[in-house]
Design a protein around this motif. Structure first.
Motif, short mmCIF file in Angstrom:
data_model
loop_
_atom_site.label_atom_id
_atom_site.label_comp_id
_atom_site.label_asym_id
_atom_site.label_seq_id
_atom_site.Cartn_x
_atom_site.Cartn_y
_atom_site.Cartn_z
N ASP A 98 -15.13 3.72 7.25
CA ASP A 98 -13.79 4.62 7.47
C ASP A 98 -12.81 4.51 6.23
OD1 ASP A 98 -14.97 5.87 9.61
OD2 ASP A 98 -14.06 4.78 11.01
N MET A 99 -12.68 3.18 6.23
CA MET A 99 -11.76 2.94 5.08
C MET A 99 -11.93 3.30 3.65
SD MET A 99 -10.75 -1.22 5.62
CE MET A 99 -9.42 -1.56 4.57
N HIS A 100 -13.45 3.17 3.26
CA HIS A 100 -13.79 3.89 1.96
C HIS A 100 -13.68 5.58 2.07
CE1 HIS A 100 -16.45 0.58 0.35
NE2 HIS A 100 -15.08 -0.14 0.59
N ARG A 101 -14.14 5.85 3.06
CA ARG A 101 -13.84 7.46 3.36
C ARG A 101 -12.54 7.93 3.05
NH1 ARG A 101 -16.13 8.06 8.10
NH2 ARG A 101 -18.28 7.21 7.30
N MET A 102 -11.44 7.16 3.86
CA MET A 102 -10.22 7.58 3.59
C MET A 102 -9.73 7.35 2.19
SD MET A 102 -7.58 8.00 5.77
CE MET A 102 -6.80 7.12 7.23
N ALA A 103 -9.83 6.45 1.56
CA ALA A 103 -9.67 6.02 0.22
C ALA A 103 -10.13 7.37 -0.68
CB ALA A 103 -10.14 4.74 -0.31
N GLU A 104 -11.54 7.68 -0.41
CA GLU A 104 -12.10 8.69 -1.26
C GLU A 104 -11.51 10.12 -0.99
OE1 GLU A 104 -14.60 10.27 -4.00
OE2 GLU A 104 -14.52 8.10 -3.27
N ALA A 105 -10.87 10.19 0.27
CA ALA A 105 -10.20 11.56 0.48
C ALA A 105 -9.01 11.82 -0.35
CB ALA A 105 -10.03 11.73 2.12
N ASN A 106 -8.30 10.69 -0.19
CA ASN A 106 -7.15 10.54 -0.91
C ASN A 106 -7.06 10.18 -2.42
OD1 ASN A 106 -5.32 11.21 1.43
ND2 ASN A 106 -6.07 9.13 2.14
N ARG A 107 -8.18 10.28 -2.97
CA ARG A 107 -8.49 9.70 -4.40
C ARG A 107 -7.39 10.77 -5.23
NH1 ARG A 107 -14.19 10.46 -6.69
NH2 ARG A 107 -13.22 12.37 -7.31
N ALA A 108 -6.96 11.80 -5.00
CA ALA A 108 -6.11 12.66 -5.80
C ALA A 108 -4.52 12.03 -5.99
CB ALA A 108 -5.79 14.05 -4.86
N PHE A 109 -4.41 11.06 -5.01
CA PHE A 109 -2.96 10.50 -5.05
C PHE A 109 -3.28 9.03 -5.81
CE2 PHE A 109 -2.98 12.92 -0.98
CZ PHE A 109 -2.03 13.93 -1.67
N ALA A 110 -4.16 8.57 -6.46
CA ALA A 110 -4.65 7.38 -7.04
C ALA A 110 -3.50 7.26 -8.05
CB ALA A 110 -5.70 7.15 -7.53
N HIS A 111 -2.78 8.44 -8.83
CA HIS A 111 -2.14 7.95 -9.88
C HIS A 111 -0.54 7.31 -9.40
CE1 HIS A 111 -1.37 12.01 -8.53
NE2 HIS A 111 0.18 12.14 -9.06
N PHE A 112 -0.42 7.58 -8.13
CA PHE A 112 0.65 6.98 -7.86
C PHE A 112 0.56 5.59 -7.35
CE2 PHE A 112 1.55 11.25 -5.50
CZ PHE A 112 2.41 11.63 -6.47
N ARG A 113 -0.29 4.85 -7.87
CA ARG A 113 -0.63 3.31 -7.46
C ARG A 113 0.60 2.50 -7.67
NH1 ARG A 113 -6.25 2.32 -9.78
NH2 ARG A 113 -7.30 2.90 -7.74
N PHE A 114 0.71 1.46 -7.39
CA PHE A 114 1.97 0.66 -7.14
C PHE A 114 2.13 -0.24 -8.39
CE2 PHE A 114 0.79 1.17 -2.89
CZ PHE A 114 1.94 1.40 -2.15
#
Length: 158
Positions: A142-158
């Protein structure tokens, strides 16, 4: 802490297998400082695994390590607020946090199981994780699925 990083505490290896990972797991399993009780639960769970897997070429400790590996997540999502909107940003997890999350998940889902003693519940959850099923493995998926679904926001990394 602003300036100094806190010192890492040295965890002594366990008495039977001489392994630090086992000690960390037992520390997560422990309630109210009852370390001997949690060691007993853990070792009984490993004995139970050995009886349930008689034809297995791996030892119970190796089965447990493989189960931990199977429930260890690689990515998680963290909330990041940007311009009034909150985004779930996928981030990689630090190695020590990965280990901690996997141990906590395994123990939490073992506790949720019905019936029997804690050693039996823990053994059943370890076997499920080893066979890539059960609650802890599902949590990782589920954690991986959630991360995959929100991959579009990866450029907002900390």
């Amino acid at each position: 802490m602003r300036k100094a990083k806190p010192k890492k505490r040295v965890i002594l290896p366990d008495p039977v297998f001489n392994d630090q990972k086992v000690s960390k797991f037992v520390n997560h399993l422990m309630y109210d400082g009852k370390k001997n009780t949690s060691y007993e639960i853990f070792y009984n769970a490993l004995k139970s695994i050995e009886t349930k897997l008689p034809g297995e070429e791996k030892s119970a400790l190796e089965v447990w390590k493989k189960a931990l590996e199977n429930v260890t997540p690689q990515l998680e999502v963290k909330s990041r607020r940007i311009g009034g909107a909150t985004f779930q940003v996928p981030t990689e997890i630090r190695p020590d946090r990965k280990e901690s999350i996997s141990m906590k998940n395994l123990i939490a889902f073992a506790r949720k199981r019905g019936g029997k003693s804690m050693a039996d519940k823990l053994a059943a959850e370890i076997l499920d994780a080893y066979n890539e099923q059960g609650g802890a493995f599902k949590r990782k998926e589920d954690m991986h699925r959630m991360a995959e679904a929100n991959r579009a926001f990866a450029h907002f990394r900390f």
